[in-house]
Design an enzyme around this catalytic site. Structure first.
Site, PDB file in Angstrom:
ATOM      1  N   GLU A 278      46.146  46.657  39.169  1.00 10.26           N
ATOM      2  CA  GLU A 278      44.703  46.879  39.253  1.00 10.26           C
ATOM      3  C   GLU A 278      44.222  47.890  38.225  1.00 10.26           C
ATOM      4  OE1 GLU A 278      40.798  48.358  40.489  1.00 10.26           O
ATOM      5  OE2 GLU A 278      42.646  49.509  40.242  1.00 10.26           O
TER       6      GLU A 278
ATOM      7  N   GLU B 114      39.679  50.896  48.009  1.00 15.98           N
ATOM      8  CA  GLU B 114      39.274  51.773  46.905  1.00 15.98           C
ATOM      9  C   GLU B 114      38.547  53.011  47.439  1.00 15.98           C
ATOM     10  OE1 GLU B 114      40.016  51.702  43.827  1.00 15.98           O
ATOM     11  OE2 GLU B 114      40.895  49.707  43.665  1.00 15.98           O
TER      12      GLU B 114
ATOM     13  N   HIS C 151      46.154  48.245  45.805  1.00 18.80           N
ATOM     14  CA  HIS C 151      47.113  48.271  44.694  1.00 18.80           C
ATOM     15  C   HIS C 151      48.052  49.462  44.822  1.00 18.80           C
ATOM     16  CE1 HIS C 151      44.847  51.500  42.509  1.00 18.80           C
ATOM     17  NE2 HIS C 151      43.793  50.900  43.012  1.00 18.80           N
TER      18      HIS C 151
ATOM     19  N   ASP D 208      49.843  50.459  42.070  1.00 21.12           N
ATOM     20  CA  ASP D 208      49.942  51.108  40.760  1.00 21.12           C
ATOM     21  C   ASP D 208      48.937  52.246  40.642  1.00 21.12           C
ATOM     22  OD1 ASP D 208      48.004  48.946  40.765  1.00 21.12           O
ATOM     23  OD2 ASP D 208      47.741  49.298  38.620  1.00 21.12           O
TER      24      ASP D 208
ATOM     25  N   HIS E 184      41.944  59.723  39.154  1.00 25.87           N
ATOM     26  CA  HIS E 184      42.331  59.666  37.736  1.00 25.87           C
ATOM     27  C   HIS E 184      42.373  61.055  37.091  1.00 25.87           C
ATOM     28  CE1 HIS E 184      41.244  55.131  37.046  1.00 25.87           C
ATOM     29  NE2 HIS E 184      41.757  55.343  38.237  1.00 25.87           N
TER      30      HIS E 184
END
Length: 378
Positions: free
Chosen positions: A136, A165, A69, A71, A351
């Site tokens: 995602e 990932e 992904h 994003d 994150h």
């Protein structure tokens, strides 16, 4: 200044694009340009507000797909970053920026690995594909799941899929995710009768009624797991009731909970067992279920073997197979019959403020991807 490798250069170019879900900001077109130069046929697939693309080189099987992904999650407070999150920064052997680890670094490693592999093996067997989405990190309803529906409708099957990932823990490749637990959430509303706390005979407290049932659910052993999965877990995440006044019994209580479940249980079984407990306690309730994904497992096969052997050959150490952590888009791909693994950089800062990845890890990751392709397609 040290010249950056092709992988790090591309990773930095991707990080510069502020592609917060579901925006792509040109990341996919940058990848598409590189893939078209290699002979990939490109299919742009936009669903609602989400950009996706499917790229394939070759028409025969087996088909090895790289999935990921473009994003990223929001940055959080900009003032807390040591450098602007969408201005890639190289410091002390690390690449900093939003998406460095999750997962623009992986995307760059995939592209450069494929470029080198095709240069060395222009007539490779089978096919190579990319399945790239930009949702995602968000609602995940118009991305990978919709692309897979498109492929399934025309019977285009993925043999092996590597999801980029960030799977690693201490060093790149030390962990491979060869499966993930399923996730199903419940929103429970238990009804009672609101009234004054001083007149208990005139009220029906839904908190008191729900508490024994919730305690039983929390203490239930749903299954014992297996060699690849821990036992299914039940967690209450939110409870809300009342008007805020201390002298009012609420008329209802809202409870949100989640199951992370192994392949030893099905979503249907968990729903039925939960509702049986609620019914046993004679609750007046409404319950809405949301299934985020079924568990999947690639226990063995050509893909797992190629990954394990490549990590040993390239990085020099043994890897560990794991199904821990949250969900990924692999849950939409595995049900088609594909062997699916997740292999990416260290996940320690994903994150977070000052997200980063070891610069050398991205070059190692690119080498791993190339080695895996060589084992499967040459």
């Amino acid at each position: 200044m040290t010249t950056l490798s092709p992988t790090l250069t591309l990773a930095a170019e991707l990080i510069r694009r502020p592609s917060v879900t579901p925006e792509d900001f040109g990341c996919q077109e940058l990848m598409i340009e590189r893939l078209q130069a290699l002979g990939f046929q490109i299919e742009r697939l936009r669903f609602e507000d989400t950009d996706n693309f499917w790229a394939r080189r070759g028409t025969e099987g087996p088909l090895l797909c790289f999935a990921g992904h473009t994003d990223v999650v929001p940055t959080g407070p900009l003032e807390k970053w040591d450098s602007p999150p969408f201005e890639p920064s190289f410091r002390d052997g690390y690449l900093y920026g939003r998406g460095a680890a999750d997962m623009k670094g992986s995307l760059a490693a995939m592209i450069t690995a494929v470029e080198r592999f095709i240069d060395h093996h222009p007539d490779h067997k089978g096919s190579i594909a990319f399945l790239i989405t930009s949702d995602e990190e968000g609602p995940f309803i118009n991305g990978t799941v919709r692309v897979i529906e498109t492929l399934e409708a025309r019977q285009e099957k993925i043999t092996w899929c590597i999801v980029g990932e960030p799977s690693s823990t201490e060093k790149v490749g030390d962990i491979i995710k060869n499966g993930r637990r399923g996730s199903i959430s419940g929103h429970l509303q238990v009804k009672g009768i609101q009234g004054h706390v001083a007149y208990p005979h005139l009220v029906d407290n839904p908190i008191h009624k729900a508490a024994p049932a919730l305690a039983e659910l929390a203490q239930t052993r749903w299954d014992n797991g297996n060699a690849f999965f821990p036992p299914t877990s039940f967690q209450i995440s939110n409870i809300h009731a009342g008007t805020g006044a201390t002298n009012v019994v609420p008329g209802e209580v809202d409870v949100q909970f989640n199951f992370r479940f192994s392949t030893e249980s099905t979503a249907e079984q968990l729903q039925q067992r939960t509702e049986a407990v609620l019914n046993k306690h004679s609750l007046d309730y409404q319950l809405k279920w949301t299934l985020s994904g079924h568990p999947f497992l690639t226990a063995e096969g050509d893909l797992v073997a190629a990954c394990v052997e490549s990590i040993k050959a390239v990085a020099g150490y043994d890897t560990e197979l794991s199904t821990s952590g949250g969900t990924s888009d692999g849950r939409f791909i595995a049900p088609t019959g594909a062997q699916v693994v997740e292999l990416g950089p260290v996940n320690a800062t994903i994150h977070k403020i000052n997200e980063c990845v070891r610069s050398k890890d991205l070059d190692t990751l690119s080498d791993l991807y190339e080695n895996i392709m060589a084992r499967l397609l040459s």
